[in-house]
Design a protein around this motif. Structure first.
Motif, PDB file in Angstrom:
ATOM      1  N   VAL A 124       0.840  -1.209   0.000  1.00 52.61           N
ATOM      2  CA  VAL A 124       0.000   0.000   0.000  1.00 52.61           C
ATOM      3  C   VAL A 124       0.871   1.254   0.000  1.00 52.61           C
ATOM      4  O   VAL A 124       0.675   2.159  -0.821  1.00 52.61           O
ATOM      5  CB  VAL A 124      -0.960   0.005   1.205  1.00 52.61           C
ATOM      6  N   GLN A 125       1.829   1.309   0.916  1.00 44.39           N
ATOM      7  CA  GLN A 125       2.671   2.508   1.043  1.00 44.39           C
ATOM      8  C   GLN A 125       3.453   2.800  -0.224  1.00 44.39           C
ATOM      9  O   GLN A 125       3.584   3.952  -0.634  1.00 44.39           O
ATOM     10  CB  GLN A 125       3.667   2.341   2.195  1.00 44.39           C
ATOM     11  N   LYS A 126       3.970   1.756  -0.849  1.00 43.20           N
ATOM     12  CA  LYS A 126       4.830   1.918  -2.029  1.00 43.20           C
ATOM     13  C   LYS A 126       4.061   1.819  -3.338  1.00 43.20           C
ATOM     14  O   LYS A 126       4.663   1.824  -4.410  1.00 43.20           O
ATOM     15  CB  LYS A 126       5.954   0.867  -2.020  1.00 43.20           C
ATOM     16  N   ARG A 127       2.731   1.671  -3.230  1.00 41.81           N
ATOM     17  CA  ARG A 127       1.873   1.566  -4.412  1.00 41.81           C
ATOM     18  C   ARG A 127       2.343   0.462  -5.351  1.00 41.81           C
ATOM     19  O   ARG A 127       2.345   0.608  -6.568  1.00 41.81           O
ATOM     20  CB  ARG A 127       1.784   2.900  -5.128  1.00 41.81           C
ATOM     21  N   GLY A 128       2.762  -0.639  -4.744  1.00 42.63           N
ATOM     22  CA  GLY A 128       3.194  -1.805  -5.505  1.00 42.63           C
ATOM     23  C   GLY A 128       4.677  -1.831  -5.824  1.00 42.63           C
ATOM     24  O   GLY A 128       5.194  -2.868  -6.222  1.00 42.63           O
ATOM     25  N   TRP A 129       5.378  -0.739  -5.642  1.00 41.03           N
ATOM     26  CA  TRP A 129       6.809  -0.681  -5.952  1.00 41.03           C
ATOM     27  C   TRP A 129       7.614  -1.236  -4.793  1.00 41.03           C
ATOM     28  O   TRP A 129       8.467  -0.559  -4.226  1.00 41.03           O
ATOM     29  CB  TRP A 129       7.235   0.762  -6.258  1.00 41.03           C
ATOM     30  N   VAL A 130       7.347  -2.477  -4.414  1.00 38.92           N
ATOM     31  CA  VAL A 130       8.057  -3.102  -3.299  1.00 38.92           C
ATOM     32  C   VAL A 130       9.442  -3.560  -3.764  1.00 38.92           C
ATOM     33  O   VAL A 130       9.627  -3.916  -4.937  1.00 38.92           O
ATOM     34  CB  VAL A 130       7.266  -4.282  -2.693  1.00 38.92           C
ATOM     35  N   THR A 131      10.367  -3.543  -2.855  1.00 36.07           N
ATOM     36  CA  THR A 131      11.733  -3.958  -3.192  1.00 36.07           C
ATOM     37  C   THR A 131      11.825  -5.476  -3.262  1.00 36.07           C
ATOM     38  O   THR A 131      10.970  -6.193  -2.732  1.00 36.07           O
ATOM     39  CB  THR A 131      12.730  -3.463  -2.134  1.00 36.07           C
ATOM     40  N   GLU A 132      12.882  -5.941  -3.900  1.00 34.93           N
ATOM     41  CA  GLU A 132      13.149  -7.381  -3.932  1.00 34.93           C
ATOM     42  C   GLU A 132      13.316  -7.901  -2.510  1.00 34.93           C
ATOM     43  O   GLU A 132      12.874  -9.006  -2.190  1.00 34.93           O
ATOM     44  CB  GLU A 132      14.396  -7.670  -4.771  1.00 34.93           C
ATOM     45  N   GLY A 133      13.913  -7.085  -1.643  1.00 39.70           N
ATOM     46  CA  GLY A 133      14.086  -7.481  -0.242  1.00 39.70           C
ATOM     47  C   GLY A 133      12.758  -7.684   0.476  1.00 39.70           C
ATOM     48  O   GLY A 133      12.624  -8.602   1.286  1.00 39.70           O
ATOM     49  N   ALA A 134      11.777  -6.838   0.178  1.00 41.21           N
ATOM     50  CA  ALA A 134      10.452  -6.988   0.794  1.00 41.21           C
ATOM     51  C   ALA A 134       9.786  -8.278   0.337  1.00 41.21           C
ATOM     52  O   ALA A 134       9.178  -8.996   1.141  1.00 41.21           O
ATOM     53  CB  ALA A 134       9.582  -5.783   0.469  1.00 41.21           C
ATOM     54  N   VAL A 135       9.911  -8.582  -0.949  1.00 42.35           N
ATOM     55  CA  VAL A 135       9.340  -9.832  -1.477  1.00 42.35           C
ATOM     56  C   VAL A 135      10.072 -11.022  -0.865  1.00 42.35           C
ATOM     57  O   VAL A 135       9.438 -11.994  -0.419  1.00 42.35           O
ATOM     58  CB  VAL A 135       9.398  -9.873  -3.019  1.00 42.35           C
ATOM     59  N   ALA A 136      11.397 -10.950  -0.801  1.00 41.88           N
ATOM     60  CA  ALA A 136      12.188 -12.056  -0.242  1.00 41.88           C
ATOM     61  C   ALA A 136      11.828 -12.300   1.222  1.00 41.88           C
ATOM     62  O   ALA A 136      11.682 -13.458   1.640  1.00 41.88           O
ATOM     63  CB  ALA A 136      13.684 -11.760  -0.386  1.00 41.88           C
ATOM     64  N   ALA A 137      11.657 -11.240   1.994  1.00 41.76           N
ATOM     65  CA  ALA A 137      11.277 -11.397   3.410  1.00 41.76           C
ATOM     66  C   ALA A 137       9.915 -12.067   3.539  1.00 41.76           C
ATOM     67  O   ALA A 137       9.706 -12.919   4.410  1.00 41.76           O
ATOM     68  CB  ALA A 137      11.284 -10.045   4.107  1.00 41.76           C
ATOM     69  N   PHE A 138       8.986 -11.700   2.658  1.00 46.20           N
ATOM     70  CA  PHE A 138       7.657 -12.309   2.647  1.00 46.20           C
ATOM     71  C   PHE A 138       7.752 -13.798   2.330  1.00 46.20           C
ATOM     72  O   PHE A 138       7.157 -14.636   3.016  1.00 46.20           O
ATOM     73  CB  PHE A 138       6.785 -11.569   1.629  1.00 46.20           C
ATOM     74  N   LEU A 139       8.539 -14.135   1.322  1.00 50.12           N
ATOM     75  CA  LEU A 139       8.702 -15.537   0.938  1.00 50.12           C
ATOM     76  C   LEU A 139       9.427 -16.325   2.020  1.00 50.12           C
ATOM     77  O   LEU A 139       9.070 -17.478   2.306  1.00 50.12           O
ATOM     78  CB  LEU A 139       9.436 -15.645  -0.401  1.00 50.12           C
ATOM     79  N   GLU A 140      10.411 -15.721   2.646  1.00 48.80           N
ATOM     80  CA  GLU A 140      11.157 -16.385   3.728  1.00 48.80           C
ATOM     81  C   GLU A 140      10.289 -16.656   4.942  1.00 48.80           C
ATOM     82  O   GLU A 140      10.589 -17.551   5.741  1.00 48.80           O
ATOM     83  CB  GLU A 140      12.375 -15.554   4.120  1.00 48.80           C
ATOM     84  N   ALA A 141       9.193 -15.923   5.094  1.00 43.33           N
ATOM     85  CA  ALA A 141       8.265 -16.144   6.204  1.00 43.33           C
ATOM     86  C   ALA A 141       7.348 -17.333   5.937  1.00 43.33           C
ATOM     87  O   ALA A 141       6.491 -17.668   6.762  1.00 43.33           O
ATOM     88  CB  ALA A 141       7.441 -14.884   6.460  1.00 43.33           C
ATOM     89  N   GLY A 142       7.534 -17.976   4.779  1.00 40.61           N
ATOM     90  CA  GLY A 142       6.744 -19.163   4.463  1.00 40.61           C
ATOM     91  C   GLY A 142       5.627 -18.924   3.472  1.00 40.61           C
ATOM     92  O   GLY A 142       4.817 -19.825   3.221  1.00 40.61           O
ATOM     93  N   PHE A 143       5.567 -17.746   2.916  1.00 39.72           N
ATOM     94  CA  PHE A 143       4.539 -17.450   1.926  1.00 39.72           C
ATOM     95  C   PHE A 143       5.051 -17.797   0.523  1.00 39.72           C
ATOM     96  O   PHE A 143       6.247 -17.934   0.310  1.00 39.72           O
ATOM     97  CB  PHE A 143       4.123 -15.975   2.005  1.00 39.72           C
ATOM     98  N   SER A 144       4.119 -17.904  -0.403  1.00 42.04           N
ATOM     99  CA  SER A 144       4.455 -18.258  -1.784  1.00 42.04           C
ATOM    100  C   SER A 144       4.331 -17.039  -2.692  1.00 42.04           C
ATOM    101  O   SER A 144       3.802 -15.997  -2.288  1.00 42.04           O
ATOM    102  CB  SER A 144       3.499 -19.349  -2.277  1.00 42.04           C
ATOM    103  N   ARG A 145       4.770 -17.217  -3.921  1.00 45.20           N
ATOM    104  CA  ARG A 145       4.595 -16.157  -4.908  1.00 45.20           C
ATOM    105  C   ARG A 145       3.100 -15.904  -5.156  1.00 45.20           C
ATOM    106  O   ARG A 145       2.686 -14.764  -5.346  1.00 45.20           O
ATOM    107  CB  ARG A 145       5.302 -16.521  -6.214  1.00 45.20           C
ATOM    108  N   ALA A 146       2.316 -16.977  -5.161  1.00 43.91           N
ATOM    109  CA  ALA A 146       0.859 -16.818  -5.321  1.00 43.91           C
ATOM    110  C   ALA A 146       0.294 -15.990  -4.168  1.00 43.91           C
ATOM    111  O   ALA A 146      -0.568 -15.127  -4.394  1.00 43.91           O
ATOM    112  CB  ALA A 146       0.169 -18.180  -5.389  1.00 43.91           C
ATOM    113  N   ASN A 147       0.783 -16.244  -2.957  1.00 42.10           N
ATOM    114  CA  ASN A 147       0.333 -15.445  -1.815  1.00 42.10           C
ATOM    115  C   ASN A 147       0.635 -13.963  -2.028  1.00 42.10           C
ATOM    116  O   ASN A 147      -0.185 -13.099  -1.683  1.00 42.10           O
ATOM    117  CB  ASN A 147       1.005 -15.889  -0.513  1.00 42.10           C
ATOM    118  N   ALA A 148       1.816 -13.658  -2.578  1.00 42.28           N
ATOM    119  CA  ALA A 148       2.192 -12.260  -2.816  1.00 42.28           C
ATOM    120  C   ALA A 148       1.202 -11.597  -3.771  1.00 42.28           C
ATOM    121  O   ALA A 148       0.770 -10.458  -3.543  1.00 42.28           O
ATOM    122  CB  ALA A 148       3.615 -12.175  -3.363  1.00 42.28           C
ATOM    123  N   LEU A 149       0.829 -12.307  -4.818  1.00 40.10           N
ATOM    124  CA  LEU A 149      -0.128 -11.741  -5.766  1.00 40.10           C
ATOM    125  C   LEU A 149      -1.530 -11.657  -5.165  1.00 40.10           C
ATOM    126  O   LEU A 149      -2.297 -10.740  -5.489  1.00 40.10           O
ATOM    127  CB  LEU A 149      -0.124 -12.548  -7.061  1.00 40.10           C
TER     128      LEU A 149
END
Length: 183
Positions: A124-149
């Protein structure tokens, strides 16, 4: 000041009448947001279709409500925060400490749900322009790419409802009054 009508099935635009009647049949009342969205039957139908799609997503009920609550807090929606507080407790069975932290935009006591809340707020804050690090942290928490979408789907739904509630100045329904929240 522009005012909007909050419709019922008998006075709504023709294309919204059956939709509102079905909502009333299912819930026993018509939530204010839906009553207001009926001004645009397309917006009303889009909201309901997006809700259905999010319900079918890869996110669990608890995850969906944490994502929705986190987006609504970021967007400072006085209608959706109480609604999702109620749903998180009554539908998803989330603990009060988790809900309270999400409502405050603070760290959640559950690390996985916290990663979800952080990622959602970042989207929300970045209007979708999340960093690779933010995505990696999300995935490392056990979430999937589908979860991100699917988080993006939740944010899309909440953007529609949060922004509409601002324009409509939707009054809080009695059903959610115990969970009132002010931005």
């Amino acid at each position: 000041m522009t005012t909007f009508t909050f419709y019922q099935p008998d006075n709504a635009p023709a294309a919204a009448r059956a939709v509102l009647a079905a909502v009333q049949q299912e819930l026993g009342f018509i939530p204010g947001l839906l009553a207001g969205l009926a001004e645009s039957p397309s917006a009303l139908k889009a909201y309901l279709q997006l809700t259905e799609l999010l319900d079918q997503s890869s996110l669990s009920p608890a995850e969906r409500h944490i994502a929705a609550l986190s987006a609504s807090v970021e967007n400072r929606c006085d209608y959706c925060v109480p609604f999702h507080t109620h749903q998180a407790r009554s539908v998803a069975g989330l603990d009060g400490a988790v809900i309270d932290a999400a409502r405050a935009g603070k760290e959640l006591p559950d690390p996985r749900l916290d990663a979800l809340a952080v990622f959602t707020r970042t989207v929300v804050q970045k209007r979708g322009w999340v960093t690779e690090g933010a995505v990696a942290a999300f995935l490392e928490a056990g979430f999937s790419r589908a979860n991100a979408l699917d988080v993006v789907l939740a944010v899309t739904l909440k953007t529609l409802s949060n922004y509409s509630n601002r324009i409509l100045r939707t009054p809080l329904d009695d059903a959610f009054a115990d969970d009132a929240w002010a931005a």
